[in-house]
Design an enzyme around this catalytic site. Structure first.
Site, PDB file in Angstrom:
ATOM      1  N   GLY A   1      -3.799  -3.805  -0.520  1.00 52.43           N
ATOM      2  CA  GLY A   1      -3.387  -2.515  -1.059  1.00 52.43           C
ATOM      3  C   GLY A   1      -2.720  -2.685  -2.411  1.00 52.43           C
ATOM      4  O   GLY A   1      -2.201  -3.763  -2.734  1.00 52.43           O
TER       5      GLY A   1
ATOM      6  N   GLN B   1       2.458  -0.616  -9.568  1.00 54.66           N
ATOM      7  CA  GLN B   1       2.364  -2.087  -9.584  1.00 54.66           C
ATOM      8  C   GLN B   1       1.527  -2.611 -10.744  1.00 54.66           C
ATOM      9  O   GLN B   1       1.563  -3.806 -11.043  1.00 54.66           O
ATOM     10  CB  GLN B   1       1.740  -2.591  -8.274  1.00 54.66           C
ATOM     11  CG  GLN B   1       2.648  -2.443  -7.068  1.00 54.66           C
ATOM     12  CD  GLN B   1       1.980  -3.010  -5.829  1.00 54.66           C
ATOM     13  OE1 GLN B   1       1.179  -2.338  -5.195  1.00 54.66           O
ATOM     14  NE2 GLN B   1       2.289  -4.259  -5.508  1.00 54.66           N
TER      15      GLN B   1
ATOM     16  N   CYS C   1       3.774  -8.509  -0.392  1.00 54.84           N
ATOM     17  CA  CYS C   1       3.516  -7.558  -1.470  1.00 54.84           C
ATOM     18  C   CYS C   1       3.070  -8.330  -2.707  1.00 54.84           C
ATOM     19  O   CYS C   1       3.671  -9.355  -3.041  1.00 54.84           O
ATOM     20  CB  CYS C   1       4.797  -6.785  -1.775  1.00 54.84           C
ATOM     21  SG  CYS C   1       4.633  -5.619  -3.133  1.00 54.84           S
ATOM     22  N   LEU C   2       2.030  -7.851  -3.371  1.00 57.73           N
ATOM     23  CA  LEU C   2       1.539  -8.544  -4.565  1.00 57.73           C
ATOM     24  C   LEU C   2       2.598  -8.619  -5.656  1.00 57.73           C
ATOM     25  O   LEU C   2       2.542  -9.488  -6.524  1.00 57.73           O
ATOM     26  CB  LEU C   2       0.286  -7.844  -5.102  1.00 57.73           C
ATOM     27  CG  LEU C   2      -0.962  -7.926  -4.200  1.00 57.73           C
ATOM     28  CD1 LEU C   2      -2.092  -7.082  -4.780  1.00 57.73           C
ATOM     29  CD2 LEU C   2      -1.408  -9.368  -4.018  1.00 57.73           C
TER      30      LEU C   2
ATOM     31  N   HIS D   1       3.255   1.287   3.223  1.00 56.84           N
ATOM     32  CA  HIS D   1       3.738   0.343   2.206  1.00 56.84           C
ATOM     33  C   HIS D   1       3.383   0.851   0.803  1.00 56.84           C
ATOM     34  O   HIS D   1       4.235   0.857  -0.097  1.00 56.84           O
ATOM     35  CB  HIS D   1       3.114  -1.033   2.472  1.00 56.84           C
ATOM     36  CG  HIS D   1       3.463  -2.091   1.477  1.00 56.84           C
ATOM     37  ND1 HIS D   1       4.149  -3.246   1.816  1.00 56.84           N
ATOM     38  CD2 HIS D   1       3.219  -2.191   0.139  1.00 56.84           C
ATOM     39  CE1 HIS D   1       4.303  -3.988   0.724  1.00 56.84           C
ATOM     40  NE2 HIS D   1       3.743  -3.380  -0.301  1.00 56.84           N
ATOM     41  N   GLU D   2       2.122   1.287   0.632  1.00 59.67           N
ATOM     42  CA  GLU D   2       1.687   1.714  -0.705  1.00 59.67           C
ATOM     43  C   GLU D   2       2.331   3.036  -1.114  1.00 59.67           C
ATOM     44  O   GLU D   2       2.705   3.213  -2.275  1.00 59.67           O
ATOM     45  CB  GLU D   2       0.160   1.817  -0.768  1.00 59.67           C
ATOM     46  CG  GLU D   2      -0.595   0.509  -0.474  1.00 59.67           C
ATOM     47  CD  GLU D   2      -0.066  -0.688  -1.226  1.00 59.67           C
ATOM     48  OE1 GLU D   2       0.443  -0.527  -2.353  1.00 59.67           O
ATOM     49  OE2 GLU D   2      -0.135  -1.806  -0.679  1.00 59.67           O
TER      50      GLU D   2
ATOM     51  N   HIS E   1       5.681   2.577  -2.468  1.00 59.94           N
ATOM     52  CA  HIS E   1       5.698   2.163  -3.880  1.00 59.94           C
ATOM     53  C   HIS E   1       5.777   3.382  -4.804  1.00 59.94           C
ATOM     54  O   HIS E   1       6.389   3.322  -5.864  1.00 59.94           O
ATOM     55  CB  HIS E   1       4.429   1.383  -4.235  1.00 59.94           C
ATOM     56  CG  HIS E   1       4.506  -0.094  -3.968  1.00 59.94           C
ATOM     57  ND1 HIS E   1       5.441  -0.917  -4.571  1.00 59.94           N
ATOM     58  CD2 HIS E   1       3.767  -0.904  -3.179  1.00 59.94           C
ATOM     59  CE1 HIS E   1       5.259  -2.162  -4.161  1.00 59.94           C
ATOM     60  NE2 HIS E   1       4.244  -2.186  -3.304  1.00 59.94           N
TER      61      HIS E   1
END
Ligand code: ZN
Length: 171
Positions: A46, A51, A94-95, A136-137, A140
């Site tokens: 995701g 991000q 997380c990226l 999660h996304e 963000h």
């Protein structure tokens, strides 16, 4: 399409509330395509627009990346969690926070409404992994990171690792 740079923990954009997309045009489709390319290249399941330095309410996800595939892409514009139920803990990463994986409690099931990149209204009913990625996304988009959802004692223990990532993001 282009691969975008993923910003890391410590970048101020990650703690800001993203703006709704007001008009879905060619520019937005380009952003969505670039976000997919960036997510698959990472690879990740995701990615939220903040991000990649874009303060708009756009997320892309694909849980099949965990199985080495890319056949379940979902892109949502202005997504909103309408309902959630249950509670379950699972390990998340997380990226934007490389190298940190922690147990996070989230709703087990969610119903999310949003727009497709074509501007159609869509409802996604998800449970387990897909529900987790969506939460999660969407977090963000509200400037919330998964480490913000950890118990204070656990965050305390991660302080040094997070500081290392923060310093790296400024270099
Ligand atoms: Zn993330």
């Amino acid at each position: 399409m282009a691969t975008l740079r993923i910003v890391k923990y410590g970048d101020p954009i990650l703690s800001k509330v993203a703006r709704p997309v007001e008009k879905i045009d060619g520019e937005i489709s380009r952003v969505v395509n670039d976000m997919f390319e960036t997510m698959y290249a990472a690879p990740g399941v995701g990615l939220a627009a903040p991000q990649v330095g874009i303060p708009l309410r756009i997320v892309v996800l694909d849980e099949s990346v965990r199985e080495g595939r890319k056949d379940r892409p979902i892109a949502l514009i202005n997504p909103v969690i309408k309902r959630s139920s249950g509670l379950i803990a699972a390990v998340e990463g997380c990226l934007s926070i490389p190298g940190i994986y922690e147990l996070v409690e989230r709703a087990k099931e969610v119903v999310v409404e949003g727009l497709t990149p074509e501007g159609e209204e869509v409802t996604v009913e998800a449970k387990d992994m897909l529900a987790r990625i969506l939460q999660h996304e969407i977090d963000h988009l509200d400037g919330i990171l998964f480490v913000d959802r950890l118990p204070p004692s656990r965050r305390m223990m991660l302080r040094r690792d997070l500081e290392r990532i923060r310093r790296g993001s400024i270099e």
